[in-house]
Design a protein around this motif. Structure first.
Motif, short mmCIF file in Angstrom:
data_model
loop_
_atom_site.label_atom_id
_atom_site.label_comp_id
_atom_site.label_asym_id
_atom_site.label_seq_id
_atom_site.Cartn_x
_atom_site.Cartn_y
_atom_site.Cartn_z
N GLU A 163 0.82 -1.20 0.00
CA GLU A 163 0.00 0.00 0.00
C GLU A 163 0.86 1.26 0.00
OE1 GLU A 163 -3.54 2.04 2.69
OE2 GLU A 163 -3.08 -0.09 2.87
N LEU A 167 0.14 3.73 -2.90
CA LEU A 167 -0.58 4.92 -2.49
C LEU A 167 0.39 5.96 -1.95
CD1 LEU A 167 -3.55 3.17 -0.66
CD2 LEU A 167 -3.25 3.63 -3.10
N THR A 181 -6.82 12.64 -3.52
CA THR A 181 -6.61 11.30 -4.07
C THR A 181 -7.39 10.29 -3.24
OG1 THR A 181 -4.62 10.94 -2.73
CG2 THR A 181 -4.32 11.87 -4.94
N TYR A 183 -8.17 5.81 -3.08
CA TYR A 183 -7.96 4.46 -3.61
C TYR A 183 -8.86 3.50 -2.84
CZ TYR A 183 -5.60 0.41 -5.63
OH TYR A 183 -5.34 -0.73 -6.34
N ASP A 195 -4.08 -0.95 -9.91
CA ASP A 195 -4.27 0.48 -10.11
C ASP A 195 -3.19 1.26 -9.36
OD1 ASP A 195 -6.54 -0.47 -11.29
OD2 ASP A 195 -7.93 0.85 -10.22
N TYR A 197 -1.28 5.51 -8.91
CA TYR A 197 -1.32 6.95 -9.23
C TYR A 197 -0.16 7.63 -8.54
CZ TYR A 197 -3.25 7.65 -4.56
OH TYR A 197 -3.43 7.67 -3.20
N ASP A 213 -3.61 1.60 -14.71
CA ASP A 213 -4.27 0.34 -14.35
C ASP A 213 -3.56 -0.80 -15.06
OD1 ASP A 213 -5.94 -1.73 -13.72
OD2 ASP A 213 -7.76 -0.85 -14.58
N ASP A 389 -10.75 -2.49 -8.47
CA ASP A 389 -10.13 -1.40 -7.72
C ASP A 389 -10.52 -0.05 -8.33
OD1 ASP A 389 -8.54 -3.30 -6.14
OD2 ASP A 389 -7.57 -3.65 -8.06
N ALA A 391 -9.27 4.05 -8.38
CA ALA A 391 -8.34 5.13 -8.05
C ALA A 391 -8.87 6.42 -8.65
CB ALA A 391 -6.94 4.82 -8.58
#
Length: 400
Positions: A163, A167, A181, A183, A195, A197, A213, A389, A391
């Motif tokens: 994570e 993230l 943001t 998720y 996914d 970002y 993705d 998922d 995002a």
């Protein structure tokens, strides 16, 4: 009754009816064990086999016995070799070793090697045997529960590390930039999917964002997503811009995955301080929403194929979008709109997503994103919910 009781075991997880396998080559000792077991008060079904070879079938069938009463001297097989083979065939089964009167050392060695207990056949009585079987089964259940808990803790730690990679915290300093943001993993207790970002502000004041993705939803996809995100940030900080970014990510993808058919869809955006434009590159990814001044619009600038779909053949282009002051771009992955909303298989799609977004067009950024995700979840709740998922990045300059 001593002897075969059938090939199907109840496999009761609690101390109800216990399925016990006796591995003993001496018929007299086997009869002794049967008589004593009958007086223990245990609800038990006993099956007797004479050799390690005969024990293989019931020990490798599923479900396995709850407990094995094991003689370590079986003619062709002797000592701890017998125990190790039993544990290899049925690692989840409790084992009580049966020894001779002067074999306490062998019994202790067996416990050290994985048995739950040992008993001397010469000193067997109903209380001793019943207590040994009960404790052995319960001890094995506790061992398995502890092992499962440890495995779950390791998975949780691995998920946390994953994570942190998937993230990231946006690397921005400009107070005029608004970044939200979110998720959401698609399945409860699942590993995070592919996914990813990121948002980065470079020394020239430009703000760069990516959302992507990876095809697939397993740990391999998640790990690749982490690699691509870290690589993207490194490339941006090193000065790579525009269409060159997906090209370099494709080179990395091919190098990392070899001949597999995994691919990645993504969108990159660059915002410029004090400029109402954004540069966008789309590689097989959905469009964007433009949110601000009480309006929401769907933007779908031209784009190319996903990264890795046809390695080395696709060329991507950078396109300019007008971003009026006080508006923001909303980037998202397909998990936000590829959800079922009807029993006939109907999906939300981007037009449905736009309709939901327009309900919240007057909300500020954080409320807008949270309300939009909640609406999608509620619209799909009766038809599988958010199975993929999700995002989302809400990105724009403050209206000063």
């Amino acid at each position: 009754m001593l002897g075969a009781v059938g090939d199907s075991w109840s496999g009761a997880p609690s101390l109800g009816l216990l399925e016990i396998l006796l591995v003993e080559d001496d018929p007299g000792d086997a009869l002794l064990v049967e008589d004593i077991l009958a007086d223990t008060g245990l609800q038990a079904s006993l099956r007797w086999v004479r050799s390690l070879r005969e024990a293989q079938r019931p020990l490798t069938a599923r479900p396995t016995p709850d407990c094995v009463l094991l003689d370590l001297h079986l003619g062709e097989a002797q000592g701890l070799q017998v125990l190790r083979q039993v544990l290899e065939w049925a690692p989840g089964t409790a084992v009580v070793v049966l020894t001779g009167l002067a074999e306490s050392q062998a019994g202790m060695a067996a416990v050290a090697a994985g048995a739950q207990d040992y008993l001397s056949k010469a000193q067997l009585d109903p209380d001793t045997l019943g207590r040994a079987v009960r404790y052995a089964v319960q001890r094995r259940q506790v061992q398995q529960a502890v092992a499962a808990l440890q495995a779950e803790q390791l998975r949780a730690e691995e998920n946390a590390r994953l994570e942190r990679g998937l993230l990231p915290s946006p690397r921005v300093a400009n107070p005029d930039l608004q970044v939200v943001t979110r998720y959401r993993p698609g399945r409860v207790h699942s590993l995070l999917g592919g996914d990813f970002y990121d948002v980065v502000e470079t020394d020239d004041g430009q703000v760069h964002a990516v959302i992507g993705d990876v095809s697939g939803h397993d740990p391999v996809a998640a790990a690749l997503g982490v690699s691509l995100r870290v690589a993207w940030r490194s490339f941006v900080l090193a000065g790579v811009r525009g269409a060159r970014l997906p090209e370099m990510l494709e080179e990395l993808l091919v190098a990392e995955q070899g001949g597999t058919e995994m691919f990645v869809t993504l969108t990159t955006v660059t915002l410029f301080p004090e400029s109402p434009v954004a540069q966008v590159v789309r590689a097989g990814h959905p469009g964007l929403l433009l949110h601000g001044h009480g309006q929401v619009r769907l933007l779908e600038p031209p784009g190319g194929l996903g990264v890795g779909m046809v390695p080395g053949l696709e060329t991507w282009q950078e396109h300019q979008l007008e971003i009026p002051a006080g508006t923001s771009l909303v980037m998202f992955t397909d998990g936000l709109f590829e959800v079922r909303t009807g029993s006939d298989g109907r999906h939300l799609d981007t037009e449905g997503l736009l309709h939901l977004a327009q309900r919240h067009r007057h909300r500020p950024a954080e409320e807008f994103v949270d309300a939009l995700i909640l609406d999608v979840e509620q619209a799909s709740l009766q038809h599988g919910g958010l199975a993929d998922d999700v995002a989302v990045i809400h990105l724009g300059w403050a209206d000063t």
